[in-house]
Design a protein around this motif. Structure first.
Motif, PDB file in Angstrom:
ATOM      1  N   VAL B 187       0.841  -1.207   0.000  1.00 38.89           N
ATOM      2  CA  VAL B 187       0.000   0.000   0.000  1.00 38.89           C
ATOM      3  C   VAL B 187       0.871   1.249   0.000  1.00 38.89           C
ATOM      4  O   VAL B 187       0.573   2.237  -0.688  1.00 38.89           O
ATOM      5  N   GLU B 188       1.959   1.221   0.748  1.00 40.62           N
ATOM      6  CA  GLU B 188       2.865   2.380   0.780  1.00 40.62           C
ATOM      7  C   GLU B 188       3.468   2.637  -0.599  1.00 40.62           C
ATOM      8  O   GLU B 188       3.509   3.774  -1.077  1.00 40.62           O
ATOM      9  N   GLY B 191       0.998   4.096  -2.894  1.00 37.85           N
ATOM     10  CA  GLY B 191       0.810   5.516  -2.579  1.00 37.85           C
ATOM     11  C   GLY B 191       1.911   6.377  -3.160  1.00 37.85           C
ATOM     12  O   GLY B 191       1.647   7.469  -3.703  1.00 37.85           O
ATOM     13  N   ARG B 194       1.300   6.617  -6.890  1.00 36.15           N
ATOM     14  CA  ARG B 194       0.150   7.485  -7.191  1.00 36.15           C
ATOM     15  C   ARG B 194       0.507   8.952  -6.982  1.00 36.15           C
ATOM     16  O   ARG B 194       0.155   9.821  -7.782  1.00 36.15           O
ATOM     17  N   ALA B 195       1.248   9.203  -5.896  1.00 39.55           N
ATOM     18  CA  ALA B 195       1.653  10.587  -5.613  1.00 39.55           C
ATOM     19  C   ALA B 195       2.525  11.146  -6.732  1.00 39.55           C
ATOM     20  O   ALA B 195       2.551  12.356  -6.974  1.00 39.55           O
ATOM     21  N   GLY B 219      -6.662  -1.570   0.977  1.00 40.83           N
ATOM     22  CA  GLY B 219      -5.751  -1.036  -0.029  1.00 40.83           C
ATOM     23  C   GLY B 219      -5.211  -2.087  -0.968  1.00 40.83           C
ATOM     24  O   GLY B 219      -4.582  -1.756  -1.979  1.00 40.83           O
TER      25      GLY B 219
END
Lengths: 370, 370
Positions: B187-188, B191, B194-195, B219
């Motif tokens: 999940v990290e 993220g 995506r960022a 997630g």
């Protein structure tokens, strides 16, 4: 189109027939003055082509699948050197009916009665070092088993000994002692059987280590060896060969790096090398194998240190003065196996190298199953 | 003619589909409330029939040979979960051209450039426990690899994490922690991507241990597991299953005895079981496996303690209060394997048991090679 080591998709098994030929010359020239026949054990290569390269002649098999494949190719003198399971005798008889002198192995009265009832010739398994099966030469059961075999209608062809513990006997002296112990047990057992009135035509000994270290084979008629065609790091570890004598290597491709861990990742995992870690018990643990460049040059102190099913991890031998070599993604390496019999068994075929050590000029199939 | 476990020549691999079905029900009912898809990993069974028993759906493969075989049988949603070697991309593209959504795995800019150039979708491999490959979620390379992939024309499909160290995490708490660590890393990483502006459709985690112990998969979009269809003694050793959940066993025949050593010899050696000794690192070392009678009843404290190529040695667990069972020559036993993936790989097919646990009513082939 010319195919080279760069072409087949990895992982695959590469075989250098020039090394096989040299290994065969070495063993045959050792045994010739000792007055014995070489009965090559085809369990390592499981290949008609490799057996031909080794000079054909009488063979030893570890499965009836091997016996059937070699019989179909014209072989007529075969020893099946695993204690016979009674339910396999139909296949044995079918091969014998087809003209193959297939001889079984046994060491119990039950097996002897079954084999005898079918009129089969058998070798009696004799133990020299407590490695696995077989009767000690001084065990009264030896004569009882022979009597059970003949009484039921079978033939006592002779005795067979395998010094399996020689794989753990490092150094010339220990290997010479193992070879003499193997010979002594075989000859003693043959003497016991002869004294009891049984003809003993065959006195069969052998393992790759003892075959290379026996200095006197008086009383022995034949020597069995299988691993010698390919050799491996376990054999190198006990001093029977050097890494340069290894004829089969697993070709793998670099697929990643973990600089934080000092790892190079490849697509050659245990599915390609087997799980055999035979050198873990030796003085020098070679992990899953030494690593060479695609041209066969050893990369100093680089080992395949771990394996998942389809991943190999390469890293430096602890304490090595060398740096991790620069092997970019896509580069091919060759893994030298711990145990050639186990590694080859993971593959369906050999990619056979030409004299240049690069071109692949044949693909030789392996026999599978039982 | 009815065939039973007494009929095929030994050694062979027996598969109990009722156990597979129960194992599948267990995992699917665990995952359903967690809101994730099961993407079964077909590397363990390498069998279209076993995958069907497991409910088909999206699959994970460990080789392109598996991908090709499953594609030929109609599968269209496949992840190839071994870091891609660039020379394999032609086969990947051929499958995609045939309508298969085959997704590759990578973690280097070199692989990303090659895959991108071919317009391929890829998962980026993320590491959660230092087991083998993958980038840590906080490694700046993660975004660089994604950029290289998209920049060259490829698609960032998502991230993939495998908690390989969970195989060594014994006990419920350790396994729950491993599952959470796997989820957290995935999940990290998603993220971070995506960022950086990359779409992340797939957040894929999985291993048989973590799949059975995850309690929250927020997630995550899918869970991969392979071993769960068969289970094995390594999984039993860390508490993921019990020996009764093992679906494949090696059937072997007793071929001799060494009363002086407390040994029973069989015709099932490492060629039939593999060299995998995964339980050697566990609290309870199960040798090459536990031993059951032909009807599946475990023989208390009897282990397969050693193996040659075609010989197994059975003996009692040290310190056992039980006596060595009476297993005459010709009797069949069943060996419960350390590692189902490795043991099954030694065989070309499964002998499939009917509901009575004795009759063999099918033979299912395995996919081999790469």
């Amino acid at each position: 189109m010319i195919t080279t080591l760069d072409d087949p998709q990895t992982p695959f098994l590469a075989l250098d027939p020039a090394i096989v030929a040299a290994n065969v010359r070495r063993l045959r020239s050792r045994l010739a003055p000792l007055g014995v026949t070489l009965r090559q054990h085809v369990k390592t290569a499981k290949s008609l082509d490799v057996a031909r390269l080794a000079g054909d002649g009488p063979i030893t098999v570890s499965t009836l699948a091997e016996a059937e494949a070699f019989a179909a190719a014209g072989h007529r003198d075969i020893v099946y050197a695993v204690g016979i399971a009674p339910h396999k005798l139909d296949r044995v008889c079918a091969l014998r009916d087809a003209g193959v002198d297939l001889v079984v192995l046994l060491d119990t009265p039950e097996q002897a009665a079954e084999a005898g009832r079918r009129g089969l010739p058998a070798l009696i398994e004799v133990d020299c070092d407590g490695h696995r099966g077989g009767l000690r030469p001084d065990d009264p059961a030896l004569v009882h088993v022979a009597a059970a075999l003949r009484g039921a209608g079978g033939e006592v062809r002779g005795v067979l000994v395998h010094a399996g513990e020689s794989y753990f006997a490092a150094g010339d002296n220990a290997l010479r002692r193992a070879a003499e112990e193997e010979r002594r047990a075989a000859v003693e057992a043959a003497g016991v059987l002869r004294a009891a009135g049984h003809p003993v035509k065959v006195v069969s000994v052998g393992s790759t280590p003892t075959a290379h270290f026996a200095t006197d084979l008086t009383g022995v008629t034949e020597v069995r060896a299988g691993n010698f065609v390919f050799f491996d790091l376990v054999m190198a570890g006990i001093g029977v060969c050097t890494p340069a004598d290894l004829a089969v290597t697993v070709v793998a491709t670099v697929i990643g790096h973990r600089p934080d861990k000092g790892w190079i990742l490849t697509d050659g995992g245990w599915m390609a090398t087997s799980r055999d870690r035979g050198t873990a018990r030796q003085r020098v643990d070679q992990g899953y194998g030494l690593v060479a460049a695609a041209d066969g040059t050893l990369l100093p102190d680089l080992l395949m240190t771990d394996a998942s099913q389809e991943h190999g991890i390469l890293s430096m031998r602890p304490g090595s003065p060398h740096a991790l070599p620069d092997l970019p993604v896509g580069v091919r390496v060759r893994i030298l196996p711990n145990h050639a019999c186990a590694t080859a068994a993971q593959h369906d075929a050999y990619h056979v190298l030409a004299d240049d050590g690069r071109t692949i000029d044949a693909v030789w199939p392996r026999i599978r199953g039982w």
